[in-house]
Design a protein around this motif. Structure first.
Motif, short mmCIF file in Angstrom:
data_model
loop_
_atom_site.label_atom_id
_atom_site.label_comp_id
_atom_site.label_asym_id
_atom_site.label_seq_id
_atom_site.Cartn_x
_atom_site.Cartn_y
_atom_site.Cartn_z
N TYR A 86 67.66 38.19 50.17
CA TYR A 86 66.73 37.32 49.44
C TYR A 86 65.55 38.13 48.92
O TYR A 86 65.01 38.99 49.63
N GLY A 87 65.12 37.81 47.71
CA GLY A 87 63.93 38.44 47.15
C GLY A 87 62.77 37.45 47.17
O GLY A 87 62.77 36.46 46.43
N LYS A 88 61.80 37.70 48.06
CA LYS A 88 60.64 36.83 48.20
C LYS A 88 59.39 37.53 47.67
O LYS A 88 59.38 38.75 47.49
N VAL A 89 58.35 36.73 47.43
CA VAL A 89 57.10 37.25 46.87
C VAL A 89 55.98 37.10 47.91
O VAL A 89 55.79 36.02 48.48
N ASN A 90 55.28 38.18 48.15
CA ASN A 90 54.19 38.19 49.12
C ASN A 90 52.94 37.55 48.50
O ASN A 90 52.46 37.99 47.44
N VAL A 91 52.43 36.49 49.11
CA VAL A 91 51.31 35.74 48.55
C VAL A 91 50.26 35.49 49.63
O VAL A 91 50.50 35.67 50.82
N GLU A 92 49.08 35.06 49.17
CA GLU A 92 48.04 34.57 50.08
C GLU A 92 47.49 33.26 49.55
O GLU A 92 47.55 32.97 48.35
N ALA A 106 25.17 21.17 32.27
CA ALA A 106 26.29 20.57 33.00
C ALA A 106 27.18 21.70 33.50
O ALA A 106 27.50 22.63 32.75
N ALA A 107 27.56 21.64 34.77
CA ALA A 107 28.32 22.73 35.39
C ALA A 107 29.59 22.19 36.03
O ALA A 107 29.62 21.06 36.55
N ALA A 108 30.64 23.01 36.02
CA ALA A 108 31.91 22.67 36.66
C ALA A 108 32.58 23.98 37.08
O ALA A 108 32.03 25.06 36.85
N HIS A 109 33.77 23.89 37.68
CA HIS A 109 34.45 25.13 38.06
C HIS A 109 35.86 25.18 37.51
O HIS A 109 36.53 24.16 37.35
N THR A 110 36.31 26.39 37.22
CA THR A 110 37.59 26.64 36.54
C THR A 110 38.74 26.90 37.50
O THR A 110 39.90 26.93 37.08
N ASP A 111 38.45 27.12 38.78
CA ASP A 111 39.50 27.50 39.73
C ASP A 111 39.99 26.29 40.50
O ASP A 111 39.41 25.20 40.44
N PHE A 112 41.08 26.48 41.26
CA PHE A 112 41.71 25.40 42.01
C PHE A 112 42.50 26.03 43.15
O PHE A 112 42.92 27.19 43.08
N PRO A 113 42.71 25.28 44.24
CA PRO A 113 43.50 25.83 45.34
C PRO A 113 44.91 26.19 44.88
O PRO A 113 45.53 25.43 44.12
N CYS A 114 45.40 27.33 45.32
CA CYS A 114 46.71 27.78 44.85
C CYS A 114 47.19 28.92 45.73
O CYS A 114 46.58 29.26 46.75
N LEU A 115 48.28 29.52 45.34
CA LEU A 115 48.78 30.75 45.94
C LEU A 115 48.54 31.89 44.97
O LEU A 115 48.79 31.75 43.77
N LYS A 116 48.04 33.00 45.49
CA LYS A 116 47.84 34.19 44.67
C LYS A 116 48.76 35.31 45.16
O LYS A 116 48.99 35.46 46.36
N ILE A 117 49.25 36.10 44.22
CA ILE A 117 50.23 37.12 44.52
C ILE A 117 49.55 38.41 44.94
O ILE A 117 48.62 38.89 44.28
N LYS A 118 50.00 38.98 46.05
CA LYS A 118 49.42 40.21 46.58
C LYS A 118 49.97 41.43 45.84
O LYS A 118 51.02 41.35 45.18
N PRO A 119 49.29 42.59 45.97
CA PRO A 119 49.89 43.84 45.49
C PRO A 119 51.16 44.14 46.30
O PRO A 119 51.35 43.59 47.38
N ALA A 120 52.00 45.00 45.77
CA ALA A 120 53.27 45.32 46.43
C ALA A 120 53.96 44.03 46.85
O ALA A 120 54.27 43.81 48.03
N ALA A 121 54.21 43.17 45.89
CA ALA A 121 54.58 41.79 46.18
C ALA A 121 56.05 41.59 46.54
O ALA A 121 56.41 40.58 47.14
N SER A 122 56.92 42.53 46.20
CA SER A 122 58.36 42.33 46.40
C SER A 122 58.74 42.46 47.86
O SER A 122 58.39 43.43 48.53
N ILE A 123 59.45 41.46 48.38
CA ILE A 123 59.97 41.48 49.75
C ILE A 123 61.47 41.25 49.68
O ILE A 123 61.93 40.20 49.22
N SER A 124 62.26 42.23 50.13
CA SER A 124 63.71 42.10 50.18
C SER A 124 64.14 41.94 51.63
O SER A 124 63.87 42.82 52.46
#
Length: 450
Positions: free
Chosen positions: A123-129, A101-119
């Motif tokens: 405002y302090g925002k986070v760079n995501v994909e 029996a097989a399934a998957h552990t992942d789900f659609p979401c936002l992932k955080i990029k390197p060098a994530a801090s955006i000023s």
């Protein structure tokens, strides 16, 4: 039977020897599912939680980089790069039948990029994909948190230190634009993932180059900022799942796709051990982005693990190939329930509904794995145990999604059937299912492995 984790219903399910059916309470099963969902906030946490459940039920961990000494009667599991997991039970006469029996552990979401801090403008925002085919608008105006793994410097560059982390508190949000500034918002709006989906995390004032996100990781998870080499972090909604509806007949929660299936696989292999044969569950990462990774269903990791099992038991390559040809695999992933407000989006005769039971997923394109014999096998299992079941087929003029079933069975030519629980709002930040459907799915998996 070994002591079991509360998530797999210790002292809750009983096997009625006269009727030959599993008697479970949907309410208790749904509570176990909600607890599992709450702990599984990233694929890494899904695997860690699954490993805890397996170990509390007597499964022993194997390492990919070590030689395996396997015994008949043994129960084992192996983590695949921390975000996938394969577990198996060897019983009685191992070659009496191979079931997977097989399934998957992942789900659609936002992932955080390197060098994530955006000023920007204080405002302090986070760079995501964007990861997977998420419904972007469903993520707006929600309290969000962070989970995943942080990789720290070790004594040997080839062996860094891995740290699983989960903030488990709201630390960011993605604010909507007020209707006064966009009078057409209720007519539909396209959200640009690089501009409109950046979470707000803090106020930076006049500081332009502040690494507030690395500071957060360092302080929140007690590690030196200079030792943080990389990370793989998932943003998730902090609002927990719940039962709802006039009769509490629904479950509303993040990550129903596809942790409902992961939970069913775990329950099945723990509670439904056969007297003879080899039973396997395979929980893969990266299904939402195509499965073509070293820990995905498109890799050869499952065939390689099975080959190692057969070799360790003293069987030949020919024995392995024969058992593959005679075996059976269930591919578990959620299905589209008929939408109460848009029923015309479903097929005119094959439309699963919430609380209608296990859904058999069928596609002429073979986007879902299965053939007439596979359908017959699952139908007979359900009928024998009075497990409710229904069918999903796409409208002939609408292209549907796909699952790991066809990908897996192409590399591992074993008869396969795609099944799942029906849900509404698939790939939303919060999805809805019927309380009875998890019970039906877990009953089927217990029967499959018993």
């Amino acid at each position: 039977m070994q002591q079991q984790n509360s998530l797999v219903k210790q002292n809750i399910s009983t096997y009625d020897m006269q009727k030959g059916s599993w008697m479970m309470t949907a309410k208790i099963i749904s509570q176990d599912l909600l607890e599992f969902l709450g702990k599984s906030t990233s694929p890494y946490h899904t695997v860690a939680t699954s490993a805890d459940i397996l170990e509390s039920s007597g499964f022993m961990e194997l390492k990919a980089g070590e030689t395996w000494n396997l015994q008949v009667g043994g129960t084992y599991y192996i983590r695949i790069y921390d975000s996938s997991l394969i577990a198996f039970h060897i019983s009685g006469i191992p070659r009496a039948g191979l079931r997977i029996a097989a399934a998957h552990t992942d789900f659609p979401c936002l992932k955080i990029k390197p060098a994530a801090s955006i000023s920007m403008h204080g405002y302090g925002k986070v760079n995501v994909e964007v990861y997977g085919g998420m419904i972007r608008s469903s993520w707006l105006d929600r309290p969000l948190s962070v989970a995943g793994k942080v990789v720290l410097r070790g004594e040997n560059p080839f062996h860094p230190v891995i740290k699983l982390v989960d903030a488990r508190r709201p630390v960011m949000t993605i604010p909507n634009l007020a209707i006064h500034m966009n009078r057409q918002i209720n007519e539909g709006i396209e959200l640009n993932p690089q501009k409109d989906m950046l979470p707000l995390m803090t106020m930076t004032g006049e500081k332009k180059n502040e690494e507030f996100f690395l500071d957060f990781l360092s302080s929140e998870f007690s590690c030196e900022k200079k030792d943080i080499l990389s990370y793989e972090l998932t943003i998730y909604p902090t609002e927990t799942g719940c039962r709802m509806g006039l009769k509490n007949e629904f479950i509303s929660s993040p990550r129903l796709d596809n942790l409902t299936s992961v939970k069913a696989c775990l329950t099945g292999i723990i509670e439904g051990k056969r007297e003879d044969g080899i039973d396997v569950i395979a929980l893969f990462d990266n299904e939402e982005v195509g499965s073509s990774t070293k820990q995905g269903a498109g890799s050869f990791v499952l065939p390689h693990v099975l080959q190692r099992v057969y070799t360790a038991l003293g069987f030949t390559a020919e024995d392995y190939l024969v058992d593959i040809a005679c075996g059976f695999m269930l591919s578990l992933d959620v299905a589209h329930a008929m939408h109460p407000n848009v029923p015309e989006k479903n097929d005119i005769t094959n439309f699963p509904v919430l609380n209608g039971g296990v859904t058999l997923k069928i596609a002429a394109s073979q986007a879902y794995a299965g053939d007439a014999e596979a359908i017959a096998v699952v139908t007979a299992l359900c009928q024998d145990e009075n497990i409710p079941f229904q069918y999903f087929v796409n409208r002939s003029d609408i292209k549907g999604g796909s699952t790991l079933g066809s990908i897996l069975s192409a590399n591992l030519p074993i008869r396969t059937m795609d099944i799942g629980v029906p849900i509404l709002a698939m790939h939303s930040a919060r999805e809805t299912m019927g309380i009875k459907d998890q019970e039906a799915m877990e009953n089927l998996l217990c029967k499959f492995f018993s």
